[in-house]
Design a protein around this motif. Structure first.
Motif, PDB file in Angstrom:
ATOM      1  N   ASP A 145      40.105  42.206  43.940  1.00  0.00           N
ATOM      2  CA  ASP A 145      40.223  41.020  44.799  1.00  0.00           C
ATOM      3  C   ASP A 145      39.416  41.225  46.080  1.00  0.00           C
ATOM      4  OD1 ASP A 145      41.932  39.658  43.043  1.00  0.00           O
ATOM      5  OD2 ASP A 145      43.756  40.266  44.114  1.00  0.00           O
ATOM      6  N   ARG A 176      35.605  41.174  45.378  1.00  0.00           N
ATOM      7  CA  ARG A 176      35.140  39.802  45.154  1.00  0.00           C
ATOM      8  C   ARG A 176      35.023  39.059  46.487  1.00  0.00           C
ATOM      9  NH1 ARG A 176      37.305  34.790  44.382  1.00  0.00           N
ATOM     10  NH2 ARG A 176      39.414  35.584  44.497  1.00  0.00           N
ATOM     11  N   GLU A 177      36.019  39.204  47.331  1.00  0.00           N
ATOM     12  CA  GLU A 177      35.988  38.527  48.632  1.00  0.00           C
ATOM     13  C   GLU A 177      34.879  39.049  49.519  1.00  0.00           C
ATOM     14  OE1 GLU A 177      39.509  38.152  51.087  1.00  0.00           O
ATOM     15  OE2 GLU A 177      40.662  37.555  49.313  1.00  0.00           O
ATOM     16  N   TYR A 230      31.347  37.386  45.078  1.00  0.00           N
ATOM     17  CA  TYR A 230      31.207  37.102  43.649  1.00  0.00           C
ATOM     18  C   TYR A 230      32.201  36.015  43.237  1.00  0.00           C
ATOM     19  CZ  TYR A 230      28.387  41.301  43.213  1.00  0.00           C
ATOM     20  OH  TYR A 230      27.404  42.228  43.344  1.00  0.00           O
ATOM     21  N   ASP A 231      31.874  35.306  42.177  1.00  0.00           N
ATOM     22  CA  ASP A 231      32.793  34.308  41.637  1.00  0.00           C
ATOM     23  C   ASP A 231      33.848  34.957  40.747  1.00  0.00           C
ATOM     24  OD1 ASP A 231      31.470  32.096  42.818  1.00  0.00           O
ATOM     25  OD2 ASP A 231      29.985  32.117  41.204  1.00  0.00           O
ATOM     26  N   VAL A 253      35.251  38.969  39.198  1.00  0.00           N
ATOM     27  CA  VAL A 253      35.207  40.430  39.100  1.00  0.00           C
ATOM     28  C   VAL A 253      36.313  40.832  38.134  1.00  0.00           C
ATOM     29  CG1 VAL A 253      35.448  42.627  40.324  1.00  0.00           C
ATOM     30  CG2 VAL A 253      34.333  40.707  41.455  1.00  0.00           C
ATOM     31  N   SER A 299      39.710  38.882  38.800  1.00  0.00           N
ATOM     32  CA  SER A 299      39.832  38.178  40.064  1.00  0.00           C
ATOM     33  C   SER A 299      38.841  37.025  40.041  1.00  0.00           C
ATOM     34  CB  SER A 299      39.506  39.131  41.220  1.00  0.00           C
ATOM     35  OG  SER A 299      39.608  38.467  42.460  1.00  0.00           O
ATOM     36  N   GLY A 300      39.305  35.842  40.369  1.00  0.00           N
ATOM     37  CA  GLY A 300      38.440  34.668  40.344  1.00  0.00           C
ATOM     38  C   GLY A 300      38.290  34.081  38.956  1.00  0.00           C
ATOM     39  N   ALA A 305      30.998  42.207  37.648  1.00  0.00           N
ATOM     40  CA  ALA A 305      30.986  41.244  38.755  1.00  0.00           C
ATOM     41  C   ALA A 305      29.912  40.220  38.448  1.00  0.00           C
ATOM     42  CB  ALA A 305      30.697  41.952  40.075  1.00  0.00           C
ATOM     43  N   TYR A 320      28.404  35.785  38.881  1.00  0.00           N
ATOM     44  CA  TYR A 320      28.363  34.455  39.478  1.00  0.00           C
ATOM     45  C   TYR A 320      28.366  33.397  38.382  1.00  0.00           C
ATOM     46  CZ  TYR A 320      26.711  36.874  43.690  1.00  0.00           C
ATOM     47  OH  TYR A 320      26.590  37.703  44.773  1.00  0.00           O
TER      48      TYR A 320
END
Length: 153
Positions: free
Chosen positions: A13, A16-17, A21-22, A24, A44-45, A118, A120
């Motif tokens: 998390d 990604r933040e 990245y969109d 992970v 995450s995401g 990771a 997009y």
């Protein structure tokens, strides 16, 4: 995996933040009696929970290729670099609608034990610089797994 599962989720998390990245995710090899299959354990995401049902043999899919070779994988543009008729071999790309990604082997005692992915979904693309960004942002560590410092041309 001696680390509590919550730590892996917090690590991805945060990654990604921090890096924008969109998506992970972490995939880990299962036991020998399971034939060393790889499954995506944490995300995450994510758009949905399909990643939990993906099971890959070593050498198959993004996680399987990275796991088997022990080398990172970069796909800057999925549409340009991968055959559309071959997408069934990359279920995580399809289920999460990724357009660009990086896969990095995770080591424990000099042996690949997992894969960090990771990526997009939109117009952003991963580049060789992403390997360094991930390494530095994670301090070379995801949970109790190490990321080897890698240099790329």
């Amino acid at each position: 995996m001696n680390e509590p599962s919550g730590q892996y989720q917090r690590d991805i998390d945060q990654l990604r933040e921090r890096l924008g990245y969109d998506f992970v995710s972490l995939a880990f090899a299962q036991s020998a009696q399971d034939g060393f299959v790889l499954t995506w354990q944490y995300a995450s995401g994510n758009l949905n929970d399909r990643y939990k049902r993906i099971v890959l043999q070593s050498g198959k899919g993004i996680a399987g290729i990275v796991f088997k070779t022990g080398k990172p994988m970069l796909v800057a543009d999925v549409k340009a670099e991968l055959d559309p008729n071959d997408m069934f071999n990359y279920p995580i790309l399809v289920s999460e609608r990724l357009s660009s990604l990086v896969g990095i082997p995770l080591y424990q005692l000099d042996r690949v034990e997992g894969v960090l992915l990771a990526g997009y979904r939109g117009g952003n693309a991963v580049h060789n610089e992403d390997f360094r960004r991930i390494y530095e942002s994670s301090n070379g560590q995801i949970g109790d797994f190490g990321i080897k410092e890698m240099s790329f041309p």
